[in-house]
Design an enzyme around this catalytic site. Structure first.
Site, PDB file in Angstrom:
ATOM      1  N   TRP A   1       1.008   5.655   0.966  1.00  0.00           N
ATOM      2  CA  TRP A   1       0.733   6.401   2.207  1.00  0.00           C
ATOM      3  C   TRP A   1      -0.331   7.467   2.047  1.00  0.00           C
ATOM      4  CZ3 TRP A   1       1.734  11.148   0.399  1.00  0.00           C
ATOM      5  CH2 TRP A   1       2.767  11.323  -0.501  1.00  0.00           C
TER       6      TRP A   1
ATOM      7  N   TYR B   1      10.798  -8.393  -9.524  1.00  0.00           N
ATOM      8  CA  TYR B   1      10.786  -9.397  -8.445  1.00  0.00           C
ATOM      9  C   TYR B   1      10.039 -10.642  -8.905  1.00  0.00           C
ATOM     10  CZ  TYR B   1      11.633  -5.317  -5.330  1.00  0.00           C
ATOM     11  OH  TYR B   1      12.125  -4.178  -4.729  1.00  0.00           O
TER      12      TYR B   1
ATOM     13  N   SER C   1       4.234   4.157  -6.528  1.00  0.00           N
ATOM     14  CA  SER C   1       4.851   4.867  -7.648  1.00  0.00           C
ATOM     15  C   SER C   1       5.130   3.913  -8.809  1.00  0.00           C
ATOM     16  CB  SER C   1       6.156   5.503  -7.173  1.00  0.00           C
ATOM     17  OG  SER C   1       7.021   4.484  -6.700  1.00  0.00           O
TER      18      SER C   1
ATOM     19  N   LEU D   1       0.816  -1.232   0.000  1.00  0.00           N
ATOM     20  CA  LEU D   1       0.000   0.000   0.000  1.00  0.00           C
ATOM     21  C   LEU D   1       0.845   1.277   0.000  1.00  0.00           C
ATOM     22  CD1 LEU D   1      -2.507  -0.993   2.846  1.00  0.00           C
ATOM     23  CD2 LEU D   1      -2.637  -1.548   0.418  1.00  0.00           C
TER      24      LEU D   1
ATOM     25  N   GLU E   1       5.162  13.522 -12.303  1.00  0.00           N
ATOM     26  CA  GLU E   1       4.246  13.526 -11.162  1.00  0.00           C
ATOM     27  C   GLU E   1       4.957  14.195  -9.988  1.00  0.00           C
ATOM     28  OE1 GLU E   1       3.379   9.767  -9.078  1.00  0.00           O
ATOM     29  OE2 GLU E   1       1.275  10.346  -9.119  1.00  0.00           O
TER      30      GLU E   1
ATOM     31  N   GLU F   1      -1.190  -0.402  -9.654  1.00  0.00           N
ATOM     32  CA  GLU F   1      -1.933   0.864  -9.655  1.00  0.00           C
ATOM     33  C   GLU F   1      -0.902   1.933  -9.318  1.00  0.00           C
ATOM     34  OE1 GLU F   1      -4.891   1.186 -10.596  1.00  0.00           O
ATOM     35  OE2 GLU F   1      -5.811  -0.778 -10.335  1.00  0.00           O
ATOM     36  N   CYS F   2      -0.461   2.655 -10.333  1.00  0.00           N
ATOM     37  CA  CYS F   2       0.699   3.529 -10.111  1.00  0.00           C
ATOM     38  C   CYS F   2       0.351   5.011 -10.262  1.00  0.00           C
ATOM     39  CB  CYS F   2       1.816   3.102 -11.038  1.00  0.00           C
ATOM     40  SG  CYS F   2       2.363   1.409 -10.735  1.00  0.00           S
TER      41      CYS F   2
ATOM     42  N   CYS G   1      -3.169  10.188  -6.508  1.00  0.00           N
ATOM     43  CA  CYS G   1      -2.728   9.607  -7.788  1.00  0.00           C
ATOM     44  C   CYS G   1      -3.481  10.190  -8.964  1.00  0.00           C
ATOM     45  CB  CYS G   1      -2.889   8.097  -7.750  1.00  0.00           C
ATOM     46  SG  CYS G   1      -4.563   7.595  -7.336  1.00  0.00           S
TER      47      CYS G   1
ATOM     48  N   LYS H   1       1.000  -5.100   3.563  1.00  0.00           N
ATOM     49  CA  LYS H   1       2.128  -4.266   3.979  1.00  0.00           C
ATOM     50  C   LYS H   1       1.754  -2.806   3.755  1.00  0.00           C
ATOM     51  CE  LYS H   1       6.375  -2.228   2.821  1.00  0.00           C
ATOM     52  NZ  LYS H   1       5.815  -0.994   3.382  1.00  0.00           N
TER      53      LYS H   1
ATOM     54  N   LYS I   1      11.444  17.416  -2.296  1.00  0.00           N
ATOM     55  CA  LYS I   1      11.244  17.097  -3.718  1.00  0.00           C
ATOM     56  C   LYS I   1      10.262  18.107  -4.347  1.00  0.00           C
ATOM     57  CE  LYS I   1       8.812  13.787  -6.456  1.00  0.00           C
ATOM     58  NZ  LYS I   1       7.982  12.621  -6.485  1.00  0.00           N
TER      59      LYS I   1
HETATM   60  P1  NAD Z   1       6.009   4.100  -3.222  1.00  0.00           P
HETATM   61  O1  NAD Z   1       6.087   3.436  -4.540  1.00  0.00           O
HETATM   62  O2  NAD Z   1       7.183   4.797  -2.718  1.00  0.00           O
HETATM   63  O3  NAD Z   1       5.600   3.058  -2.077  1.00  0.00           O
HETATM   64  C1  NAD Z   1       4.481   2.224  -2.190  1.00  0.00           C
HETATM   65  C2  NAD Z   1       4.722   0.983  -1.374  1.00  0.00           C
HETATM   66  O4  NAD Z   1       5.828   0.275  -1.925  1.00  0.00           O
HETATM   67  C3  NAD Z   1       5.044   1.252   0.084  1.00  0.00           C
HETATM   68  O5  NAD Z   1       4.407   0.300   0.900  1.00  0.00           O
HETATM   69  C4  NAD Z   1       6.553   1.084   0.126  1.00  0.00           C
HETATM   70  O6  NAD Z   1       7.034   0.671   1.386  1.00  0.00           O
HETATM   71  C5  NAD Z   1       6.777   0.004  -0.904  1.00  0.00           C
HETATM   72  N1  NAD Z   1       8.123   0.046  -1.468  1.00  0.00           N
HETATM   73  C6  NAD Z   1       8.941   1.131  -1.574  1.00  0.00           C
HETATM   74  N2  NAD Z   1      10.119   0.766  -2.102  1.00  0.00           N
HETATM   75  C7  NAD Z   1      10.048  -0.565  -2.348  1.00  0.00           C
HETATM   76  C8  NAD Z   1      10.950  -1.514  -2.902  1.00  0.00           C
HETATM   77  N3  NAD Z   1      12.189  -1.166  -3.292  1.00  0.00           N
HETATM   78  N4  NAD Z   1      10.540  -2.798  -3.027  1.00  0.00           N
HETATM   79  C9  NAD Z   1       9.307  -3.147  -2.626  1.00  0.00           C
HETATM   80  N5  NAD Z   1       8.420  -2.304  -2.077  1.00  0.00           N
HETATM   81  C10 NAD Z   1       8.781  -1.020  -1.946  1.00  0.00           C
HETATM   82  O7  NAD Z   1       4.712   5.029  -3.340  1.00  0.00           O
HETATM   83  P2  NAD Z   1       4.193   6.049  -2.264  1.00  0.00           P
HETATM   84  O8  NAD Z   1       5.193   7.154  -2.236  1.00  0.00           O
HETATM   85  O9  NAD Z   1       3.829   5.355  -1.003  1.00  0.00           O
HETATM   86  O10 NAD Z   1       2.814   6.539  -2.903  1.00  0.00           O
HETATM   87  C11 NAD Z   1       2.771   7.529  -3.847  1.00  0.00           C
HETATM   88  C12 NAD Z   1       2.623   6.927  -5.236  1.00  0.00           C
HETATM   89  O11 NAD Z   1       1.485   6.055  -5.254  1.00  0.00           O
HETATM   90  C13 NAD Z   1       2.320   7.973  -6.286  1.00  0.00           C
HETATM   91  O12 NAD Z   1       3.077   7.707  -7.429  1.00  0.00           O
HETATM   92  C14 NAD Z   1       0.833   7.790  -6.559  1.00  0.00           C
HETATM   93  O13 NAD Z   1       0.426   8.230  -7.820  1.00  0.00           O
HETATM   94  C15 NAD Z   1       0.669   6.323  -6.383  1.00  0.00           C
HETATM   95  N6  NAD Z   1      -0.733   5.986  -6.097  1.00  0.00           N
HETATM   96  C16 NAD Z   1      -1.465   5.372  -7.064  1.00  0.00           C
HETATM   97  C17 NAD Z   1      -2.809   5.058  -6.837  1.00  0.00           C
HETATM   98  C18 NAD Z   1      -3.630   4.363  -7.885  1.00  0.00           C
HETATM   99  O14 NAD Z   1      -4.702   3.858  -7.553  1.00  0.00           O
HETATM  100  N7  NAD Z   1      -3.177   4.291  -9.124  1.00  0.00           N
HETATM  101  C19 NAD Z   1      -3.390   5.361  -5.600  1.00  0.00           C
HETATM  102  C20 NAD Z   1      -2.612   5.987  -4.634  1.00  0.00           C
HETATM  103  C21 NAD Z   1      -1.275   6.285  -4.899  1.00  0.00           C
END
Ligand code: NAD
Length: 494
Positions: free
Chosen positions: A163, A251, A241, A161, A396, A263-264, A297, A187, A347
């Site tokens: 944040w 992975y 992201s 998930l 973004e 869902e990014c 997002c 997670k 950032k």
């Molecule tokens: P993030 O990608 O940094 O983290 C998301 C999750 O991935 C967290 O739980 C994090 O701990 C985990 N993670 C981070 N690094 C990792 C790695 N190396 N290996 C495995 N897992 C890892 O994203 P964020 O900063 O928490 O959220 C913001 C992003 O989420 C934005 O890009 C936003 O657009 C996107 N988002 C998309 C949607 C959607 O429905 N499309 C909804 C909400 C947020």
């Protein structure tokens, strides 16, 4: 026992908030990480510093539970009753959960109470109610065969998930995955684990077997990667992201080819045609651009406006932005809280500097609110003169910076809207039905909203095109497809 928001705020002040791993028969290693609030950078408590071994432990109990059938083999009506009890408990504790998201993510408390929690609760009820209404199919066969097309739970699901909407994203993933009969390991983002921890506790209280739902808190590089690489997890549903989404594909490729649902991110356009009702559009444009500090997002971060109405629209937006109060998100009157953490704040700030250097012009906002103390506050900011080559048009930001560009023809507007690697959401404004029909079809995005900003609702699937994701959808009955696999049972009568 119900906990009020004031009690949560007190506990946060005392550094007493905790989110640990919740795994059946779990041996807590005691490793923990400090949890700081973006409101004033103070320590509000700790979360477990989960390790790959904790993921292993969670997968073992999840697999055993799946094989035992303790959850998946309950009749749909029995599973529904448990899910309904869980939904009710979440509803009863919604003030506490809202306050946890407020202090954890810096989200305005009014948003958490009035938007996030109602949507979260609705999601739990909706999937509880839907789960005993999912039918398979019977194939058209001759008299000597019976062909059944059935949908079965996939097995062990990893839900990773972000944040930005902690409780709601938990609901979007976990409610349909669990309703479908899977064993789920969730997670939460390391920045926002508190509401997830409480909701898993409430799940156990409602009667969800511990083995069917585990929580592993901790860092992405440890817990997230261990989930992504685990050979006995069948599917990972990831929201976050695009950069980390790519890693999950890697992975999977390097482990057991588990399914990956992504869902990014997004860089969503808002297109305003010359025939739009500007007064009706302005509150929607503002919400799309700045709601949740733009940590959203589907944030409409690119405003593409017809050149003939640019100035009048800008004047209205600038006037409207004065009502978006920046401040402590625990205050009921605040609509813009801090950025989620210092690194993210830095950032967003760097985007301000780069955009000015590249020739964009700030016409509203731009202030860093250092007078609010040690938190990470940035005012809603509107940049005019943004062109497609600029960083602000392409990337973004996930912070309150709106990029304004102009167009002269419909074709140019559509080309600008589609000039992005992303395709999560889009909105446009026009009162001409012919234009509405044409443009809605031509914009490449998973959700296109017309004359308003919307992500649809629980009944409609949500997910992106292009680099905003693929592999499944959140919400709607489509989310069940994400968490089930189709089997054919072919019975022959000799
Ligand atoms: P993030 O990608 O940094 O983290 C998301 C999750 O991935 C967290 O739980 C994090 O701990 C985990 N993670 C981070 N690094 C990792 C790695 N190396 N290996 C495995 N897992 C890892 O994203 P964020 O900063 O928490 O959220 C913001 C992003 O989420 C934005 O890009 C936003 O657009 C996107 N988002 C998309 C949607 C959607 O429905 N499309 C909804 C909400 C947020």
């Amino acid at each position: 026992m119900k906990i009020t928001k004031e009690q949560v705020f007190e506990r946060a002040k005392g550094g007493q908030l905790w989110a640990g791993c919740l795994i059946e028969n779990y041996q807590d290693s005691g490793a923990k990480l400090e949890n700081r609030t973006p409101i004033d950078d103070s320590v509000i408590g700790y979360i477990a510093d989960g390790q790959a071994a904790d993921v292993d432990a969670a997968v073992t109990v999840a697999r055993n539970t799946f094989i035992s059938g303790d959850w998946k083999n309950l009749s749909p009506q029995e599973r529904k009753q448990v899910m309904l009890r869980w939904a009710t408990l979440i509803e009863q504790h919604s003030e506490e959960l809202a306050a946890l998201d407020c202090v954890d993510a810096g989200k305005p408390i009014t948003e958490c109470l009035n938007t996030d929690m109602p949507a979260t609760i609705e999601t739990f009820y909706w999937y509880a109610e839907a789960l005993d209404k999912m039918f398979g199919k019977v194939a058209p066969t001759g008299q000597q065969e019976l062909g059944l097309i059935v949908h079965e739970p996939i097995g062990v699901v990893g839900a990773v998930l972000p944040w930005n909407f902690p409780a709601q994203m938990f609901a979007w993933k976990v409610a349909p995955a669990l309703a479908a009969g899977n064993s789920v390991i969730v997670k939460p983002a390391e920045l926002t684990s508190l509401s997830a921890y409480r909701m898993v506790e409430l799940a156990y209280e409602a009667g969800v077997p511990k083995g069917a739902l585990s929580l592993v808190c901790g860092l992405g590089e440890k817990v997230g990667e261990a989930i992504g690489r685990h050979a006995d997890i069948d599917i990972v549903s990831f929201t976050g992201s695009t950069e980390v989404g790519r890693l999950f594909l890697k992975y999977s490729a390097e482990s057991n080819l588990k399914e990956i649902v992504l869902e990014c991110g997004g860089k969503s356009p808002q297109v305003v045609f010359a025939d739009a009702d500007l007064d009706a559009a302005v509150p929607h444009i503002m919400a799309a651009a700045f709601w949740n500090m733009s940590e959203n997002c589907s944030c409409g971060s690119r405003l593409i406006v017809h050149e003939s109405i640019r100035q009048s629209l800008l004047d209205k937006l600038i006037a409207a932005s004065t009502s978006w109060k920046v401040g402590n998100p625990m205050d009921d009157s605040v609509s813009i809280g801090p950025m989620v953490e210092k690194a993210h704040f830095e950032k967003v700030k760097s985007f301000i500097d780069v955009s000015i250097k590249e020739g964009a012009k700030i016409v509203s906002g731009g202030k860093i609110h250092s007078e609010l103390g040690s938190g990470w506050y940035i005012e809603p900011t509107i940049f005019d003169n943004v062109t497609p080559e600029m960083s602000l048009f392409k990337n973004e930001v996930f912070g309150p910076l709106l990029a304004v560009s102009t167009f002269s023809t419909d074709e140019e507007a559509i080309a600008l809207a589609n000039d992005t690697h992303y395709g999560l959401a889009a909105s446009f404004y026009s009162q001409n039905v012919h234009r509405v029909m044409k443009v809605a079809r031509q914009i490449n995005a998973g959700t296109v909203s017309v004359n308003g900003f919307s992500e649809g609702n629980i009944t409609t699937p949500f997910g992106g095109f292009k680099q905003s994701g693929f592999g499944g959808k959140d919400n709607g009955l489509e989310a069940f497809e994400q968490y089930t696999q189709t089997k054919v049972i072919w019975i022959i009568n000799h």
